[in-house]
Design a protein around this motif. Structure first.
Motif, PDB file in Angstrom:
ATOM      1  N   LEU A  37       9.445  -6.388   1.527  1.00  0.00           N
ATOM      2  CA  LEU A  37       9.730  -6.120   2.932  1.00  0.00           C
ATOM      3  C   LEU A  37      10.728  -4.965   3.017  1.00  0.00           C
ATOM      4  O   LEU A  37      11.926  -5.151   2.871  1.00  0.00           O
ATOM      5  CB  LEU A  37      10.302  -7.375   3.598  1.00  0.00           C
ATOM      6  N   ARG A  38      10.193  -3.755   3.254  1.00  0.00           N
ATOM      7  CA  ARG A  38      11.054  -2.574   3.367  1.00  0.00           C
ATOM      8  C   ARG A  38      11.168  -2.193   4.842  1.00  0.00           C
ATOM      9  O   ARG A  38      10.168  -2.034   5.535  1.00  0.00           O
ATOM     10  CB  ARG A  38      10.486  -1.419   2.556  1.00  0.00           C
ATOM     11  N   ILE A  39      12.407  -2.034   5.299  1.00  0.00           N
ATOM     12  CA  ILE A  39      12.683  -1.756   6.704  1.00  0.00           C
ATOM     13  C   ILE A  39      13.497  -0.470   6.813  1.00  0.00           C
ATOM     14  O   ILE A  39      14.574  -0.352   6.212  1.00  0.00           O
ATOM     15  CB  ILE A  39      13.472  -2.907   7.355  1.00  0.00           C
ATOM     16  N   ASP A  40      12.984   0.482   7.575  1.00  0.00           N
ATOM     17  CA  ASP A  40      13.688   1.727   7.863  1.00  0.00           C
ATOM     18  C   ASP A  40      13.904   1.789   9.367  1.00  0.00           C
ATOM     19  O   ASP A  40      12.946   1.833  10.146  1.00  0.00           O
ATOM     20  CB  ASP A  40      12.859   2.918   7.385  1.00  0.00           C
TER      21      ASP A  40
ATOM     22  N   THR B 212       5.333  -3.662   9.713  1.00  0.00           N
ATOM     23  CA  THR B 212       5.634  -4.297   8.430  1.00  0.00           C
ATOM     24  C   THR B 212       6.240  -5.683   8.642  1.00  0.00           C
ATOM     25  O   THR B 212       5.854  -6.658   7.990  1.00  0.00           O
ATOM     26  CB  THR B 212       6.597  -3.425   7.612  1.00  0.00           C
ATOM     27  N   LEU B 213       7.211  -5.791   9.559  1.00  0.00           N
ATOM     28  CA  LEU B 213       7.840  -7.076   9.841  1.00  0.00           C
ATOM     29  C   LEU B 213       6.824  -8.094  10.357  1.00  0.00           C
ATOM     30  O   LEU B 213       6.806  -9.259   9.930  1.00  0.00           O
ATOM     31  CB  LEU B 213       8.952  -6.893  10.877  1.00  0.00           C
ATOM     32  N   HIS B 214       5.976  -7.648  11.267  1.00  0.00           N
ATOM     33  CA  HIS B 214       4.978  -8.553  11.847  1.00  0.00           C
ATOM     34  C   HIS B 214       3.989  -9.037  10.787  1.00  0.00           C
ATOM     35  O   HIS B 214       3.667 -10.233  10.703  1.00  0.00           O
ATOM     36  CB  HIS B 214       4.237  -7.842  12.983  1.00  0.00           C
ATOM     37  N   THR B 215       3.494  -8.107   9.957  1.00  0.00           N
ATOM     38  CA  THR B 215       2.542  -8.480   8.920  1.00  0.00           C
ATOM     39  C   THR B 215       3.173  -9.428   7.905  1.00  0.00           C
ATOM     40  O   THR B 215       2.545 -10.400   7.455  1.00  0.00           O
ATOM     41  CB  THR B 215       2.023  -7.225   8.203  1.00  0.00           C
ATOM     42  N   ALA B 216       4.433  -9.167   7.532  1.00  0.00           N
ATOM     43  CA  ALA B 216       5.128 -10.048   6.591  1.00  0.00           C
ATOM     44  C   ALA B 216       5.290 -11.448   7.178  1.00  0.00           C
ATOM     45  O   ALA B 216       5.094 -12.458   6.476  1.00  0.00           O
ATOM     46  CB  ALA B 216       6.485  -9.456   6.227  1.00  0.00           C
TER      47      ALA B 216
ATOM     48  N   GLY C  71       0.804  -1.215   0.000  1.00  0.00           N
ATOM     49  CA  GLY C  71       0.000   0.000   0.000  1.00  0.00           C
ATOM     50  C   GLY C  71       0.834   1.260   0.000  1.00  0.00           C
ATOM     51  O   GLY C  71       0.333   2.330  -0.354  1.00  0.00           O
ATOM     52  N   GLY C  72       2.096   1.166   0.395  1.00  0.00           N
ATOM     53  CA  GLY C  72       2.945   2.358   0.480  1.00  0.00           C
ATOM     54  C   GLY C  72       3.411   2.828  -0.880  1.00  0.00           C
ATOM     55  O   GLY C  72       4.422   2.377  -1.413  1.00  0.00           O
ATOM     56  N   LEU C  73       2.672   3.726  -1.473  1.00  0.00           N
ATOM     57  CA  LEU C  73       2.988   4.206  -2.820  1.00  0.00           C
ATOM     58  C   LEU C  73       4.160   5.181  -2.788  1.00  0.00           C
ATOM     59  O   LEU C  73       4.314   5.973  -1.862  1.00  0.00           O
ATOM     60  CB  LEU C  73       1.761   4.890  -3.431  1.00  0.00           C
ATOM     61  N   ALA C  74       4.976   5.132  -3.832  1.00  0.00           N
ATOM     62  CA  ALA C  74       6.149   5.992  -3.911  1.00  0.00           C
ATOM     63  C   ALA C  74       5.757   7.465  -3.840  1.00  0.00           C
ATOM     64  O   ALA C  74       4.866   7.914  -4.558  1.00  0.00           O
ATOM     65  CB  ALA C  74       6.914   5.716  -5.205  1.00  0.00           C
ATOM     66  N   GLY C  75       6.425   8.196  -2.951  1.00  0.00           N
ATOM     67  CA  GLY C  75       6.193   9.623  -2.822  1.00  0.00           C
ATOM     68  C   GLY C  75       5.047  10.004  -1.910  1.00  0.00           C
ATOM     69  O   GLY C  75       4.867  11.188  -1.596  1.00  0.00           O
TER      70      GLY C  75
ATOM     71  N   GLU D 193       4.235   6.237   2.521  1.00  0.00           N
ATOM     72  CA  GLU D 193       5.036   5.383   1.647  1.00  0.00           C
ATOM     73  C   GLU D 193       5.531   4.111   2.330  1.00  0.00           C
ATOM     74  O   GLU D 193       5.637   3.066   1.697  1.00  0.00           O
ATOM     75  CB  GLU D 193       6.229   6.163   1.080  1.00  0.00           C
ATOM     76  N   LEU D 194       5.860   4.168   3.600  1.00  0.00           N
ATOM     77  CA  LEU D 194       6.368   2.984   4.277  1.00  0.00           C
ATOM     78  C   LEU D 194       5.285   2.214   5.030  1.00  0.00           C
ATOM     79  O   LEU D 194       5.581   1.299   5.780  1.00  0.00           O
ATOM     80  CB  LEU D 194       7.500   3.361   5.235  1.00  0.00           C
ATOM     81  N   ASP D 195       4.034   2.586   4.824  1.00  0.00           N
ATOM     82  CA  ASP D 195       2.929   1.824   5.403  1.00  0.00           C
ATOM     83  C   ASP D 195       2.623   0.683   4.449  1.00  0.00           C
ATOM     84  O   ASP D 195       1.701   0.743   3.637  1.00  0.00           O
ATOM     85  CB  ASP D 195       1.706   2.722   5.607  1.00  0.00           C
ATOM     86  N   ASP D 196       3.410  -0.380   4.554  1.00  0.00           N
ATOM     87  CA  ASP D 196       3.397  -1.433   3.531  1.00  0.00           C
ATOM     88  C   ASP D 196       2.422  -2.563   3.832  1.00  0.00           C
ATOM     89  O   ASP D 196       2.737  -3.730   3.636  1.00  0.00           O
ATOM     90  CB  ASP D 196       4.804  -1.995   3.330  1.00  0.00           C
ATOM     91  N   ARG D 197       1.237  -2.220   4.328  1.00  0.00           N
ATOM     92  CA  ARG D 197       0.229  -3.269   4.491  1.00  0.00           C
ATOM     93  C   ARG D 197      -0.156  -3.797   3.110  1.00  0.00           C
ATOM     94  O   ARG D 197      -0.130  -3.073   2.118  1.00  0.00           O
ATOM     95  CB  ARG D 197      -0.982  -2.730   5.252  1.00  0.00           C
TER      96      ARG D 197
END
Length: 320
Positions: free
Chosen positions: A146-149, A158-162, A113-117, A121-125
């Protein structure tokens, strides 16, 4: 039984008048194993549009023309040595109606879901396929990013959902290709870190997610210096495929980077999208055939880098 699409022009009519044709096409699709003994995987990636990534090189909306993209995909999938496609449901459904997925691997994108820009953006559900969808429709694998900042507390979600998605895929006995990155912000823009420590760390973290790694594969980028790939790939015994990534106008350089990394013992193939679908010279068939040739060379050649597996307790090696 609903009719199949005989041309791209039929797709809208079928979708409007016979939506059931999509599920019927999925049900009658002839499947194949994910990997065949001694062979390397070549998957054509086309999950970019659903995350708003439509640009190729200097063309901001290159992937926005759906009929053009479908023509390129059908051509790529028809070439010898191409094993399948990675895509979201809309494209998979189009390709099913066109009959382009017979005896092909269908790798469904769980998408992000985290669209570029975007501010999120990092809400990667996940917003694409669910594991239950892939199982119900008889597809062959899934893929998740799996993007980790380290500076973003939301990366823990993000880690938990993945991890839970990998658990679900394993419960369905479906392979899942995890594409891990460490990233950070520079001047407000998200940047991917392709240094040795970052890629190694991302691989190690991804490999340890979930309650089972039995069905987990890795989808890894080629590092900034291709010669460093041997070091980062020592971080896991999970099978991996290379991420084609952005190559710009230097497709020949990309071929050479891929060639070197394909020789590593855990690497089992290549997943490439824009580099092969939109090559600088416009020759899709030529680009795909060259990539397929690299994998055939790797499959045919001797593996000089194979190491003997470490022996466990009771087999001549003391435990610490």
């Amino acid at each position: 039984m609903s009719p199949a699409a005989s041309s791209l022009a039929d797709l809208v009519r079928l979708r409007a008048e016979h939506p059931e044709a999509i599920e019927e096409a999925a049900a009658r699709r002839h499947r194949r194993p994910l990997v065949r003994p001694g062979e390397q995987l070549l998957i054509i990636a086309a999950d970019h549009p659903a995350r708003g990534a439509l640009a190729v090189g200097g063309r901001a909306l290159a992937m926005a023309h759906r009929f053009d993209l479908l023509e390129r995909l059908c051509l790529a999938l028809s070439r010898p040595g191409v094993d399948g496609v990675l895509a979201t449901a809309d494209l998979v459904d189009d390709l099913l109606l066109l009959g382009a997925l017979e005896e092909k691997v269908v790798m469904g994108s769980l998408n992000r879901g985290g669209l570029a820009g975007a501010a999120f953006e990092l809400d990667d559900r996940f917003t694409g396929f669910r594991p239950v969808d892939l199982a119900r429709r008889g597809f062959d694998a899934g893929k998740l990013l799996l993007r980790i900042d380290h500076e973003d507390p939301g990366s823990l979600d993000t880690l938990h959902t993945a991890a839970r998605a990998i658990d679900s895929m394993a419960a369905h006995r479906l392979p899942v290709f995890v594409e891990p990155f460490l990233c950070h912000r520079e001047d407000g823009r998200l940047r991917t870190d392709l240094s040795i420590p970052a890629v190694t760390t991302a691989i190690a973290v991804a490999s340890g997610l979930a309650g089972s790694s039995a069905y987990t594969w890795l989808k890894v980028p080629v590092t900034e210096r291709p010669g460093d790939m041997a070091r980062v790939m020592e971080a896991s015994t999970l099978p991996a495929v290379l991420l084609g990534g952005e190559v710009g106008d230097d497709l020949d350089g990309a071929y050479e980077r891929w060639r070197g990394a394909l020789g590593l013992p855990t690497v089992r193939g290549l997943v490439a999208g824009r580099a092969l679908l939109y090559p600088p010279d416009g020759d899709v068939a030529g680009a795909v055939d060259t990539a397929a040739g690299l994998l055939q060379q790797r499959a045919a050649g001797p593996d000089h880098s194979r190491r003997t597996a470490p022996r466990g307790p009771g087999r001549g090696r003391e435990t610490p």
